[in-house]
Motif scaffolding. Structure first.
Motif, PDB file in Angstrom:
ATOM      1  N   PHE A  58      20.749  91.528  74.977  1.00  0.00           N
ATOM      2  CA  PHE A  58      19.385  91.820  75.421  1.00  0.00           C
ATOM      3  C   PHE A  58      18.608  90.525  75.646  1.00  0.00           C
ATOM      4  CE2 PHE A  58      14.918  92.608  74.128  1.00  0.00           C
ATOM      5  CZ  PHE A  58      14.550  93.402  75.199  1.00  0.00           C
ATOM      6  N   LEU A  59      18.776  89.580  74.722  1.00  0.00           N
ATOM      7  CA  LEU A  59      18.179  88.252  74.856  1.00  0.00           C
ATOM      8  C   LEU A  59      19.237  87.208  74.508  1.00  0.00           C
ATOM      9  CD1 LEU A  59      14.685  88.652  73.126  1.00  0.00           C
ATOM     10  CD2 LEU A  59      15.110  88.441  75.577  1.00  0.00           C
TER      11      LEU A  59
ATOM     12  N   TRP B 158      24.228  99.258  75.483  1.00  0.00           N
ATOM     13  CA  TRP B 158      23.852  99.779  76.792  1.00  0.00           C
ATOM     14  C   TRP B 158      22.413 100.313  76.750  1.00  0.00           C
ATOM     15  CZ3 TRP B 158      27.086  98.309  80.347  1.00  0.00           C
ATOM     16  CH2 TRP B 158      28.434  98.130  80.026  1.00  0.00           C
ATOM     17  N   PRO B 159      21.699 100.324  77.870  1.00  0.00           N
ATOM     18  CA  PRO B 159      20.314 100.837  77.885  1.00  0.00           C
ATOM     19  C   PRO B 159      20.270 102.298  77.440  1.00  0.00           C
ATOM     20  CG  PRO B 159      20.815  99.663  79.924  1.00  0.00           C
ATOM     21  CD  PRO B 159      22.119  99.830  79.212  1.00  0.00           C
TER      22      PRO B 159
ATOM     23  N   PRO C  28       9.088 106.459  83.721  1.00  0.00           N
ATOM     24  CA  PRO C  28       8.455 107.513  82.908  1.00  0.00           C
ATOM     25  C   PRO C  28       8.803 107.426  81.421  1.00  0.00           C
ATOM     26  CG  PRO C  28       9.287 108.444  84.947  1.00  0.00           C
ATOM     27  CD  PRO C  28       9.802 107.033  84.885  1.00  0.00           C
ATOM     28  N   THR C  29       9.949 106.814  81.083  1.00  0.00           N
ATOM     29  CA  THR C  29      10.329 106.720  79.668  1.00  0.00           C
ATOM     30  C   THR C  29       9.625 105.569  78.949  1.00  0.00           C
ATOM     31  OG1 THR C  29      12.247 105.328  80.212  1.00  0.00           O
ATOM     32  CG2 THR C  29      12.608 107.715  80.112  1.00  0.00           C
ATOM     33  N   HIS C  30       9.007 104.647  79.684  1.00  0.00           N
ATOM     34  CA  HIS C  30       8.333 103.500  79.059  1.00  0.00           C
ATOM     35  C   HIS C  30       7.219 103.956  78.128  1.00  0.00           C
ATOM     36  CE1 HIS C  30       9.636 100.654  82.592  1.00  0.00           C
ATOM     37  NE2 HIS C  30      10.657 101.200  81.952  1.00  0.00           N
TER      38      HIS C  30
ATOM     39  N   ARG D 230      11.940  96.334  75.636  1.00  0.00           N
ATOM     40  CA  ARG D 230      12.046  96.209  77.101  1.00  0.00           C
ATOM     41  C   ARG D 230      11.598  94.824  77.530  1.00  0.00           C
ATOM     42  NH1 ARG D 230       8.748  96.761  81.661  1.00  0.00           N
ATOM     43  NH2 ARG D 230       6.915  97.185  80.357  1.00  0.00           N
ATOM     44  N   ARG D 231      12.386  94.205  78.403  1.00  0.00           N
ATOM     45  CA  ARG D 231      12.004  92.910  78.961  1.00  0.00           C
ATOM     46  C   ARG D 231      10.921  93.121  80.009  1.00  0.00           C
ATOM     47  NH1 ARG D 231      17.946  91.787  78.560  1.00  0.00           N
ATOM     48  NH2 ARG D 231      18.153  92.915  80.555  1.00  0.00           N
ATOM     49  N   THR D 232       9.905  92.271  79.996  1.00  0.00           N
ATOM     50  CA  THR D 232       8.813  92.382  80.963  1.00  0.00           C
ATOM     51  C   THR D 232       9.365  92.297  82.380  1.00  0.00           C
ATOM     52  OG1 THR D 232       7.268  91.351  79.426  1.00  0.00           O
ATOM     53  CG2 THR D 232       6.653  91.351  81.749  1.00  0.00           C
ATOM     54  N   GLY D 233       8.916  93.219  83.243  1.00  0.00           N
ATOM     55  CA  GLY D 233       9.355  93.217  84.633  1.00  0.00           C
ATOM     56  C   GLY D 233      10.617  93.999  84.885  1.00  0.00           C
ATOM     57  N   GLU D 234      11.228  94.576  83.840  1.00  0.00           N
ATOM     58  CA  GLU D 234      12.446  95.355  84.006  1.00  0.00           C
ATOM     59  C   GLU D 234      12.236  96.767  83.478  1.00  0.00           C
ATOM     60  OE1 GLU D 234      15.810  93.422  82.331  1.00  0.00           O
ATOM     61  OE2 GLU D 234      15.353  91.479  83.235  1.00  0.00           O
ATOM     62  N   ASP D 235      13.046  97.711  83.966  1.00  0.00           N
ATOM     63  CA  ASP D 235      12.908  99.111  83.579  1.00  0.00           C
ATOM     64  C   ASP D 235      13.774  99.492  82.388  1.00  0.00           C
ATOM     65  OD1 ASP D 235      11.048  99.701  85.532  1.00  0.00           O
ATOM     66  OD2 ASP D 235      12.564 100.238  87.030  1.00  0.00           O
ATOM     67  N   GLU D 236      14.886  98.791  82.181  1.00  0.00           N
ATOM     68  CA  GLU D 236      15.824  99.177  81.137  1.00  0.00           C
ATOM     69  C   GLU D 236      15.221  99.025  79.732  1.00  0.00           C
ATOM     70  OE1 GLU D 236      16.502  97.165  83.576  1.00  0.00           O
ATOM     71  OE2 GLU D 236      17.943  98.313  84.784  1.00  0.00           O
ATOM     72  N   ILE D 237      15.473 100.036  78.904  1.00  0.00           N
ATOM     73  CA  ILE D 237      15.030 100.025  77.515  1.00  0.00           C
ATOM     74  C   ILE D 237      16.267  99.990  76.626  1.00  0.00           C
ATOM     75  CG2 ILE D 237      13.767 101.275  75.716  1.00  0.00           C
ATOM     76  CD1 ILE D 237      12.136 102.591  77.944  1.00  0.00           C
ATOM     77  N   TYR D 238      16.248  99.106  75.632  1.00  0.00           N
ATOM     78  CA  TYR D 238      17.389  98.944  74.743  1.00  0.00           C
ATOM     79  C   TYR D 238      16.961  99.234  73.298  1.00  0.00           C
ATOM     80  CZ  TYR D 238      19.415  96.389  78.685  1.00  0.00           C
ATOM     81  OH  TYR D 238      19.893  96.036  79.924  1.00  0.00           O
TER      82      TYR D 238
END
Length: 363
Positions: free
Chosen positions: A41-42, A97-98, A104-106, A146-154
């Motif tokens: 993730f990072l 994996w995300p 909408p999930t954010h 979540r990384r700023t600017g991205e949609d994926e949530i981990y």
């Protein structure tokens, strides 16, 4: 029977063959790059980070590294081990994996710019190496990120409580402690050590009779005739070594509870000068809110810091509290014990006489 065994053997062999085919297929796919491994993730160099900012809707705090030491604003020392620990954990945070990848999930996982539990930004010089939002927890010691600017949530291994948004959450609580061994302690003359007598005066003008605390001083000395490293006074007044050790221990283990931003009174409630391996440190302690809150100021560290009320009250001792218990008190206790014993003996004798008299009358 043989036919059944043959059927079982064929079934078993078929199952084993199927497992082997699956294993071989997985190995071949892995070698050919057919199976993707999730990226961290990072991933950044923790040693290069020199700034960390944590915020949410309740507040914001930043720590920066100056000359190799972590600091809060205005040069207030931060708990370096805690800052390093948080950055180290984030620098190689595995996300698997995300768990979600749509906008909408954010909101549901509380990782939006408007609704989040933590917003962490780590920088190395001019470069931003991490800019993430932390939200709800999917389990023990885990949080959605979540990384700023991205949609994926981990779901990463981290707890939001580790990254507080107040200065006190990152404060070095030992910053007022003496450096090394304390070899001398001096209390400057000042206000009364205890307000108990003033709070419950025997008469209307009893408060006016309370005298200021007299200053005192003692230090360690291993000279002839004294116990090695015993605490002694300049005028030879005998001290209770156990009481003094406990008293000095309050300073050696002193921990602050937070940063004070309220205005301080003109004069301190008590002022001490401690001598340690770095020389003299002047520590002034102020009572606020009628003694419900205490704040300490040191000439070694900028800023003012809150103290536990209990600890501050234990530090506020007059010289008499460091002296051995008076012999007359012990003698008085012994006399009272002896008197009680004699009284008990006399009572027992009276009871025996009464019993003997009663027996005589019965006879």
């Amino acid at each position: 029977m043989n036919r059944e065994r043959g059927i079982i053997n064929k079934t078993t062999l078929g199952a084993l063959l199927g497992i082997q085919i699956v294993v071989v297929g997985v190995l071949l796919a892995a070698r050919s790059g057919g199976i993707e491994e999730p990226e961290p993730f990072l991933q950044f160099d923790a040693q290069s980070v020199d700034s960390l900012t944590v915020s949410n809707n309740e507040g914001s705090v930043s720590v920066t590294k100056v000359d190799g030491n972590w600091q809060l604003p205005n040069g207030v020392p931060a708990a370096g081990f805690k800052v390093d620990s948080v950055i180290e954990r984030l620098s190689d945070a595995a996300g698997s994996w995300p768990v979600a990848n749509t906008q909408p999930t954010h909101e549901r996982f509380e990782v939006t710019a408007e609704n989040h539990q933590r917003h962490l930004v780590a920088r190395a010089g001019e470069d931003t190496v991490a800019d993430i939002y932390l939200g709800t927890s999917p389990g023990y010691r885990k949080t959605h990120a979540r990384r700023t600017g991205e949609d994926e949530i981990y779901a990463i291994r981290f707890s939001n409580y580790e990254a507080g948004v107040k200065a006190g959450d990152w404060l070095d609580r030992s910053l007022l402690r003496p450096q090394g061994e304390v070899t001398a302690l001096r209390r400057l003359p000042g206000d009364p050590a205890s307000t108990d007598a003033a709070s419950e005066p025997d008469s209307e003008d009893a408060e006016d009779t309370v005298e200021p605390v007299a200053g005192y001083e003692f230090g360690k000395d291993g000279r002839a005739g004294e116990e090695q490293d015993a605490w002694v006074t300049t005028d030879g007044t005998e001290l209770d070594q156990g009481k003094v050790e406990t008293f000095v221990g309050r300073f050696k283990g002193l921990s602050v509870t937070g940063v004070n931003e309220a205005a301080l009174p003109e004069s301190a409630t008590m002022t001490f000068v401690l001598t340690d391996e770095e020389g003299d440190q002047t520590l002034s302690i102020f009572a606020l809110d009628d003694g419900e809150k205490y704040v300490a100021v040191s000439d070694r560290v900028s800023g003012a810091y809150e103290l536990s009320k209990y600890i501050a009250e234990q530090m506020n001792k007059p010289f008499a509290d460091l002296l051995p218990d008076p012999p007359e008190a012990e003698e008085s206790e012994e006399s009272e014990t002896a008197a009680d014993s004699e009284t008990g003996t006399e009572a027992e004798g009276a009871e025996e006489s009464a019993e003997a008299g009663g027996a005589s009358e019965d006879g």
